[in-house]
Design a protein around this motif. Structure first.
Motif, PDB file in Angstrom:
ATOM      1  N   ASP A 178       0.750  -1.074   0.135  1.00  6.88           N
ATOM      2  CA  ASP A 178      -0.071   0.102   0.137  1.00  6.88           C
ATOM      3  C   ASP A 178       0.950   1.241   0.053  1.00  6.88           C
ATOM      4  N   ALA A 179       2.040   1.288   0.962  1.00  4.90           N
ATOM      5  CA  ALA A 179       2.681   2.447   1.058  1.00  4.90           C
ATOM      6  C   ALA A 179       3.665   2.641  -0.336  1.00  4.90           C
ATOM      7  N   ASP A 180       3.848   1.391  -0.827  1.00  4.49           N
ATOM      8  CA  ASP A 180       4.921   1.617  -1.928  1.00  4.49           C
ATOM      9  C   ASP A 180       4.084   2.136  -3.178  1.00  4.49           C
ATOM     10  N   VAL A 181       2.828   1.618  -3.363  1.00  5.72           N
ATOM     11  CA  VAL A 181       1.915   2.237  -4.621  1.00  5.72           C
ATOM     12  C   VAL A 181       1.416   3.666  -4.565  1.00  5.72           C
ATOM     13  N   GLY A 182       1.272   3.894  -3.111  1.00  2.18           N
ATOM     14  CA  GLY A 182       1.079   5.384  -2.672  1.00  2.18           C
ATOM     15  C   GLY A 182      -0.283   6.082  -3.623  1.00  2.18           C
ATOM     16  N   SER A 183      -0.011   6.859  -4.532  1.00  2.00           N
ATOM     17  CA  SER A 183      -1.142   7.717  -5.124  1.00  2.00           C
ATOM     18  C   SER A 183      -1.914   6.799  -5.960  1.00  2.00           C
ATOM     19  N   ALA A 184      -1.267   5.858  -6.594  1.00  2.00           N
ATOM     20  CA  ALA A 184      -2.250   4.945  -7.669  1.00  2.00           C
ATOM     21  C   ALA A 184      -3.227   4.418  -6.944  1.00  2.00           C
ATOM     22  N   ARG A 185      -2.827   4.103  -5.798  1.00  2.00           N
ATOM     23  CA  ARG A 185      -4.044   3.295  -4.687  1.00  2.00           C
ATOM     24  C   ARG A 185      -5.212   4.261  -4.428  1.00  2.00           C
ATOM     25  N   ASP A 186      -4.718   5.546  -3.914  1.00  2.00           N
ATOM     26  CA  ASP A 186      -5.659   6.684  -3.825  1.00  2.00           C
ATOM     27  C   ASP A 186      -6.525   7.126  -5.145  1.00  2.00           C
ATOM     28  N   GLU A 187      -5.817   7.107  -6.254  1.00  2.30           N
ATOM     29  CA  GLU A 187      -6.768   7.206  -7.438  1.00  2.30           C
ATOM     30  C   GLU A 187      -7.619   6.213  -7.897  1.00  2.30           C
ATOM     31  N   GLY A 188      -7.502   4.972  -6.981  1.00  2.00           N
ATOM     32  CA  GLY A 188      -8.443   3.976  -7.618  1.00  2.00           C
ATOM     33  C   GLY A 188      -7.792   3.254  -8.798  1.00  2.00           C
ATOM     34  N   ARG A 189      -6.505   3.063  -9.133  1.00  2.00           N
ATOM     35  CA  ARG A 189      -5.811   2.373 -10.155  1.00  2.00           C
ATOM     36  C   ARG A 189      -5.419   1.178  -9.572  1.00  2.00           C
ATOM     37  N   VAL A 190      -5.334   0.718  -8.195  1.00  2.00           N
ATOM     38  CA  VAL A 190      -4.889  -0.202  -7.734  1.00  2.00           C
ATOM     39  C   VAL A 190      -5.728  -0.834  -6.704  1.00  2.00           C
ATOM     40  N   ARG A 191      -6.126  -2.125  -7.354  1.00  2.00           N
ATOM     41  CA  ARG A 191      -7.333  -2.844  -6.531  1.00  2.00           C
ATOM     42  C   ARG A 191      -7.084  -4.006  -6.116  1.00  2.00           C
ATOM     43  N   TYR A 192      -7.495  -4.535  -4.861  1.00  2.00           N
ATOM     44  CA  TYR A 192      -7.003  -5.780  -4.199  1.00  2.00           C
ATOM     45  C   TYR A 192      -8.380  -6.852  -4.491  1.00  2.00           C
ATOM     46  N   VAL A 193      -8.077  -7.810  -4.934  1.00  2.00           N
ATOM     47  CA  VAL A 193      -8.925  -9.034  -4.851  1.00  2.00           C
ATOM     48  C   VAL A 193      -8.377 -10.186  -3.825  1.00  2.00           C
ATOM     49  N   MET A 194      -8.802  -9.949  -2.415  1.00  2.00           N
ATOM     50  CA  MET A 194      -8.162 -10.721  -1.440  1.00  2.00           C
ATOM     51  C   MET A 194      -9.011 -11.921  -1.009  1.00  2.00           C
ATOM     52  N   ASP A 195      -8.409 -13.026  -0.916  1.00  2.00           N
ATOM     53  CA  ASP A 195      -8.945 -14.104  -0.458  1.00  2.00           C
ATOM     54  C   ASP A 195      -9.088 -14.054   1.311  1.00  2.00           C
ATOM     55  N   VAL A 196      -9.960 -14.633   1.660  1.00  2.00           N
ATOM     56  CA  VAL A 196     -10.170 -15.237   2.994  1.00  2.00           C
ATOM     57  C   VAL A 196     -10.106 -16.735   2.926  1.00  2.00           C
ATOM     58  N   LYS A 197      -9.157 -17.290   3.243  1.00  3.71           N
ATOM     59  CA  LYS A 197      -9.144 -18.840   3.191  1.00  3.71           C
ATOM     60  C   LYS A 197     -10.073 -19.847   3.964  1.00  3.71           C
TER      61      LYS A 197
END
Ligand code: SF4
Length: 251
Positions: free
Chosen positions: A132-151
């Motif tokens: 999250d910290a590494d991608v910074g503004s790209a995440r704030d702009e909605g250009r980086v989205r997670y699809v996260m599993d809960v096993k």
């Protein structure tokens, strides 16, 4: 069961790549969308129903520079013709567990054109904070989205980090439960009741037969459970299993 991280990729400089190809996204709310898949090699888990074991074990990968991979993503994404509906604008970073190579992904995202939207398909058991910290503004702009599993228990894995990661999700993110049986369904329902889930979409995906699972879950059974309970989740059979039945690679 953690088995350690990939040893030989250079963080921020190289990737261990299993496959890189254009396809139709088979999961998430972007299902059906043409997408460039970058499947990275290596995983911290060993799910019983894993359908990508070639990206988990066996040593079949190529070490490639970040620059080399971004150039291939751009090349594969380009379309021709006058229409504005040309070209591919979505990239899916998957695996294996892509966040084991998170620093290289973050650099690739910085170097790729800003009109790409990046989905990170993560198993939930790697801390999302540093990426999250590494991608910074790209995440704030909605250009980086997670699809996260809960096993779920049927995977043979035990979720631990996922519950802390849930807090870091945003409306643009998605949480996925792969459901093998009624026990998994009840587990997923409890997780939704007991934890804050800030993600905008929750996916319930019936497990398909694969790897160590001889029989998947009938999607109709899952549909009836969801309706009985009036759960506000999305039932999601995997589209690519219908498009290319029996194929494991390049889908
Ligand atoms: S986390 Fe994903 S890639 Fe890794 S073993 Fe499980 S299903 Fe396979």
């Amino acid at each position: 069961m953690a088995v350690g991280s990939v040893g030989t990729a250079k963080p921020g400089e190289t990737f261990l790549v299993s496959e890189c190809y254009p396809t139709i996204q088979g999961e998430s709310s972007l299902v059906g969308t043409p997408t460039i898949f970058v499947r990275l090699y290596g995983c911290n888990l060993r799910c019983r129903w894993c359908d990508s074991m070639h990206a988990v074990e066996g040593g079949e990968f190529t070490e490639r520079s970040v620059r080399d991979v971004t150039m291939e993503v751009v090349r594969l994404s380009q379309g021709e013709g006058p229409t504005r509906f040309r070209g591919i604008h979505h990239v899916c970073w998957t695996g294996g567990e892509p966040l084991l190579q998170g620093r290289s992904i973050a650099r690739a995202i910085r170097e790729l054109p800003p009109d790409f939207v990046h989905s990170i398909e993560t198993d939930g058991e790697v801390d999302l904070g540093p990426f999250d910290a590494d991608v910074g503004s790209a995440r704030d702009e909605g250009r980086v989205r997670y699809v996260m599993d809960v096993k779920c228990p049927g995977s043979g894995m035990t979720p631990r980090r996922a519950f802390e990661n849930l807090r870091l999700l945003r409306r643009t993110d998605e949480v996925k439960f792969v459901i093998l049986d009624r026990g998994d369904y009840d587990f997923a329902r409890r997780v939704l009741a007991d934890h804050p889930v800030p993600a905008g979409t929750v996916l319930f995906s019936p497990a398909a037969l694969a790897h160590h699972v001889a029989k998947g879950l009938d999607p109709a059974a899952l549909a009836s459970w969801i309706l009985e309970d009036r759960l506000d989740v999305r039932l999601q059979p995997q589209l690519h299993k219908f498009l290319w039945p029996g194929r494991e690679r390049g889908i």
